[in-house]
Design a protein around this motif. Structure first.
Motif, PDB file in Angstrom:
ATOM      1  N   THR A  82       0.849  -1.193   0.000  1.00  9.08           N
ATOM      2  CA  THR A  82       0.000   0.000   0.000  1.00  9.08           C
ATOM      3  C   THR A  82       0.884   1.242   0.000  1.00  9.08           C
ATOM      4  OG1 THR A  82      -1.367  -1.235   1.557  1.00  9.08           O
ATOM      5  CG2 THR A  82      -2.005   1.033   1.128  1.00  9.08           C
ATOM      6  N   ARG A 176       0.556   1.913  12.936  1.00  9.05           N
ATOM      7  CA  ARG A 176      -0.198   0.769  12.440  1.00  9.05           C
ATOM      8  C   ARG A 176      -1.598   0.852  13.009  1.00  9.05           C
ATOM      9  NH1 ARG A 176       2.530  -4.837  13.551  1.00  9.05           N
ATOM     10  NH2 ARG A 176       1.122  -4.980  15.309  1.00  9.05           N
ATOM     11  N   ASP A 179      -6.500  -2.707  11.667  1.00  8.28           N
ATOM     12  CA  ASP A 179      -6.563  -3.734  10.613  1.00  8.28           C
ATOM     13  C   ASP A 179      -5.180  -4.089  10.072  1.00  8.28           C
ATOM     14  OD1 ASP A 179      -5.824  -1.662   8.970  1.00  8.28           O
ATOM     15  OD2 ASP A 179      -7.666  -1.642   7.777  1.00  8.28           O
ATOM     16  N   SER A 181      -2.998  -2.092   8.653  1.00 10.47           N
ATOM     17  CA  SER A 181      -2.450  -1.154   7.671  1.00 10.47           C
ATOM     18  C   SER A 181      -1.755   0.000   8.400  1.00 10.47           C
ATOM     19  CB  SER A 181      -3.559  -0.630   6.760  1.00 10.47           C
ATOM     20  OG  SER A 181      -4.496   0.109   7.517  1.00 10.47           O
ATOM     21  N   TRP A 182      -1.075   0.848   7.652  1.00  9.38           N
ATOM     22  CA  TRP A 182      -0.328   1.971   8.241  1.00  9.38           C
ATOM     23  C   TRP A 182      -0.851   3.291   7.695  1.00  9.38           C
ATOM     24  CZ3 TRP A 182       4.038   1.943  11.610  1.00  9.38           C
ATOM     25  CH2 TRP A 182       4.399   0.661  12.045  1.00  9.38           C
ATOM     26  N   ARG A 183      -0.787   4.319   8.547  1.00 13.12           N
ATOM     27  CA  ARG A 183      -1.196   5.654   8.104  1.00 13.12           C
ATOM     28  C   ARG A 183      -0.274   6.696   8.732  1.00 13.12           C
ATOM     29  NH1 ARG A 183      -6.606   6.282  11.865  1.00 13.12           N
ATOM     30  NH2 ARG A 183      -5.475   6.576  13.835  1.00 13.12           N
ATOM     31  N   THR A 586       6.731  -5.348   9.080  1.00 11.71           N
ATOM     32  CA  THR A 586       6.389  -4.285   8.135  1.00 11.71           C
ATOM     33  C   THR A 586       7.675  -3.800   7.479  1.00 11.71           C
ATOM     34  OG1 THR A 586       4.565  -3.554   9.552  1.00 11.71           O
ATOM     35  CG2 THR A 586       5.297  -2.038   7.831  1.00 11.71           C
ATOM     36  N   ARG A 630       3.484  -5.834   3.727  1.00 10.63           N
ATOM     37  CA  ARG A 630       3.236  -6.758   4.843  1.00 10.63           C
ATOM     38  C   ARG A 630       2.860  -8.120   4.300  1.00 10.63           C
ATOM     39  NH1 ARG A 630      -1.581  -5.462   7.234  1.00 10.63           N
ATOM     40  NH2 ARG A 630      -2.198  -4.200   5.454  1.00 10.63           N
ATOM     41  N   ARG A 632       0.207 -11.140   4.451  1.00 12.06           N
ATOM     42  CA  ARG A 632      -1.210 -11.259   4.841  1.00 12.06           C
ATOM     43  C   ARG A 632      -1.362 -12.022   6.154  1.00 12.06           C
ATOM     44  NH1 ARG A 632      -4.609  -9.562   0.833  1.00 12.06           N
ATOM     45  NH2 ARG A 632      -3.654  -9.446  -1.233  1.00 12.06           N
TER      46      ARG A 632
END
Ligand code: FEO
Ligand code: CA
Ligand code: CA
Length: 639
Positions: A82, A176, A179, A181-183, A586, A630, A632
């Motif tokens: 992503t 993180r 879910d 994911s990272w932002r 990650t 990452r 799954r």
């Protein structure tokens, strides 16, 4: 970078007799052995000599991806990728978060608060284990055709300022989410941009030197900005090292170039058009300003108010980056190369030991002068597989006032001339370096040098064994299990290429998946070696690169030498910079200049002509970005 103005640089072409002129037959035999045999023969140590290093080397466990030829980013089965933190995203400075405008109408002031262009070296600095931390990264250069709404059609002071603001370094906070994911965390008290106009101080023997003084800075101790920041290193004391690479492309030096300017590749006109509105980049008016670039810059990302420092003791060069090893007695050794054809590999050994945090100081604060005192060396690779570190010390050997080196300041500012005088080995564009945490071997990518062997150019030597070296190679050396020796043993990990090519010099000796133009290289904390590539838009998917595909990242299984392709990038991008969270679950990798054009400047009438990554919106401009990778199943990446 593989861009046109950087690959043009060849300021050290003299074919005069050098230490090595041809590869000897014995060496040729060794080269044919391939990685596995060499490793056993010369680098047999696979047990950890360092309590903090992993004892067992992790090995690639993913299924290789095929070559990439389209405008997509591919990772192996079972992985997710992503993009975050693309060019133009606000970095998250409290109260100053200008939104990204896809038509490139953000102002220069906006850009100074947003992610820059052309993401490059990157490191993760944990704040909360492996779930929250800082990403510090370089923004190497810009495509002025993409950066401005109408490209270079008109050229204004505002465009110069925006171009300067899109260069430099970014510090962002990331976390993180539930879910997995990272932002980006915005706002963040750590969020920061360092640009081509941010004040930086100068440390080491160059500080205050007459060659560093300008009308705007008569003391020679404060420089505005850093630019062309390419690769990066993370120090054990928590700072970030950034290499100022192709600084020569920003200075217009007029037609009367002196010998010093010529040796540093300055040209009458600059590739970047800053000098037209900013006299600082007019080297006729400000002849010392170029001397204030080409340094390794140290940043303390945990203190957003700290002033970054140019560490002149490490020598001036078109620095790709800088990488730190720790000697057994606790001193820092910084390895660095100069990405230009026929330039050199350096190391700096600190005088003092690394200090721990304490007494109210962080480790970064406790070591703020560590890289200002020590010994600088340049490498000579001999044909018998040994090498020497030659000291760049004023008063030793030819480095005297009579030969144009008045003091140590002049030695570091004129590191190229000093290295010439010592007979260092002219290399095929040294890029990233990586230090094996298990075997304590140092690796360096040599991305290519098509000029080698041409008339008037140095010919093949043992360390750079191919004339017309279009595909590059990776060299490595061992200093006897520590990092402060003045002698070493070296060999090649691999010569890149494609055995299907007709030209002998383009075949290489890769075992496994093919690649060309190695650039990024890094060990992860588990001892796995990662290699990234940077073939230019003018090379990719054609000619001798027809079977190699888009730029990519591979893992090297050191015990066997197998290269296994892990990811491929979108059209005409470079893959550069790799960092992981401490738990290895990650990985962050940068995609630089998706849709790069052959001229490095996009057509503003069709800025997405070659790539629309990562937004794929109608009419969207391609954007450099950080890719979060990452598994799954949440497992360790690569294994
Ligand atoms: Fe910026 Fe040498 O790559
Ligand atoms: Ca490169
Ligand atoms: Ca690079």
């Amino acid at each position: 970078m593989a861009k046109s103005f950087s690959t043009m640089e060849n300021s050290n072409p003299s074919p005069a007799p050098h230490i090595l002129s041809v590869m000897d037959p014995a060496r040729r035999t060794v080269l044919k052995l391939g990685m596995g045999g060499l490793s056993a023969a010369l680098f047999g140590c696979v047990t950890s000599p360092d309590a903090s290093a992993p004892v067992q080397r992790m090995r690639p466990g993913f299924k290789a991806v095929p070559i990439g030829t389209g405008d997509r980013f591919f990772v192996p089965e079972g992985y997710i990728a992503t993009a975050i933190a693309a060019w133009g995203e606000p970095v998250g400075v409290l109260g100053s978060m200008p939104a990204w405008k896809p038509d490139a109408t953000n102002s220069a002031a906006d850009q100074a608060l947003q992610m820059g262009m052309h993401h490059d070296g990157i490191h993760f600095y944990p704040l909360e284990g492996s779930t929250r931390g800082l990403l510090v990264m370089n923004h190497e250069y810009v495509d002025d055709g993409l950066l401005h709404a109408d490209g270079l059609k008109t050229w204004t002071v505002e465009k110069v300022r925006k171009s300067q603001a899109a260069h430099g370094i970014a510090v962002i906070e990331v976390e993180r989410t539930a879910d997995g994911s990272w932002r980006m965390v915005r706002p963040s008290r750590f969020a920061r941009r360092i640009t081509a106009t941010t004040p930086l101080s100068i440390g080491g023997p160059g500080a205050g030197h007459p060659m560093m003084r300008t009308a705007a800075d008569p003391a020679g101790r404060t420089v505005l900005g850093t630019f062309n920041n390419c690769a990066s290193g993370m120090t054990p004391w928590g700072t970030y090292l950034s290499g100022e690479e192709n600084f020569r492309g920003y200075f217009a030096a007029g037609t009367q170039l002196d010998a010093h300017q010529r040796r540093w590749g300055l040209t009458p006109k600059a590739f970047f058009r800053w000098a037209e509105f900013d006299d600082r980049f007019d080297a006729v008016k400000n002849p010392n300003e170029p001397n204030r670039f080409g340094w390794v810059v140290e940043v303390d990302p945990m203190d957003p108010n700290s002033t970054p420092v140019k560490r002149t003791a490490l020598g001036r060069a078109a620095h790709e980056g800088a990488w730190v090893a720790v000697t057994r007695d606790g001193r820092a050794v910084v390895y660095s190369g100069e990405d230009a054809r026929n330039e050199y590999i350096y190391k700096f050994a600190s005088r003092d030991r690394i200090k721990p945090a304490g007494g109210g100081l962080t480790a970064a604060q406790a070591n703020r002068e560590l890289l200002d005192h020590g010994t600088l060396y340049v490498a000579r690779f001999d044909a018998d597989g040994t090498g020497r570190w030659l000291p760049l010390v004023h008063g030793q050997g030819p480095l005297t006032a009579a030969n144009g080196f008045a003091d140590q300041g002049e030695v570091v500012i004129k590191a190229r001339q000093a290295s010439d005088a010592l007979g260092a080995t002219r290399m095929d564009r040294p890029e990233w370096m990586a230090i094996d945490p298990i075997a304590r071997t140092i690796y360096c990518t040599l991305t290519n040098n098509a000029d080698r062997g041409r008339p008037g150019q140095p010919g093949a030597d043992a360390a750079n064994p191919r004339n017309g070296n279009t595909h590059g190679h990776i060299i490595r050396w061992d200093e006897g299990g520590d990092f402060d020796a003045t002698q070493f043993r070296w060999n090649h990990l691999v010569l890149a290429g494609d055995p299907a090519q007709a030209r002998a010099e383009a075949k290489g000796n890769i075992l496994g998946d093919l690649f060309g133009c190695p650039d990024g290289i890094a060990f992860d904390a588990r001892g796995m070696l990662w290699i990234q590539t940077d073939a230019h838009a003018t090379q990719m998917n054609k000619g001798e690169f027809a079977n190699i595909g888009n730029n990519q990242m591979l893992a090297c299984d050191l015990p066997t030498g197998e290269m296994r392709r892990f990811l491929t990038g979108p059209t005409n991008c470079e893959i550069t910079g790799m960092t992981m969270t401490p738990d290895g679950r990650t990985m962050f990798v940068n995609v630089q200049h998706p849709g790069e054009t052959p001229s490095d400047r996009s057509d503003p009438a069709d800025p997405g002509k070659f790539s629309k990554w990562p937004d794929y919106a109608p009419g969207s401009r391609p954007r450099s970005a950080t890719v979060v990778i990452r598994r799954r199943d949440g497992g360790v990446v690569g294994t």
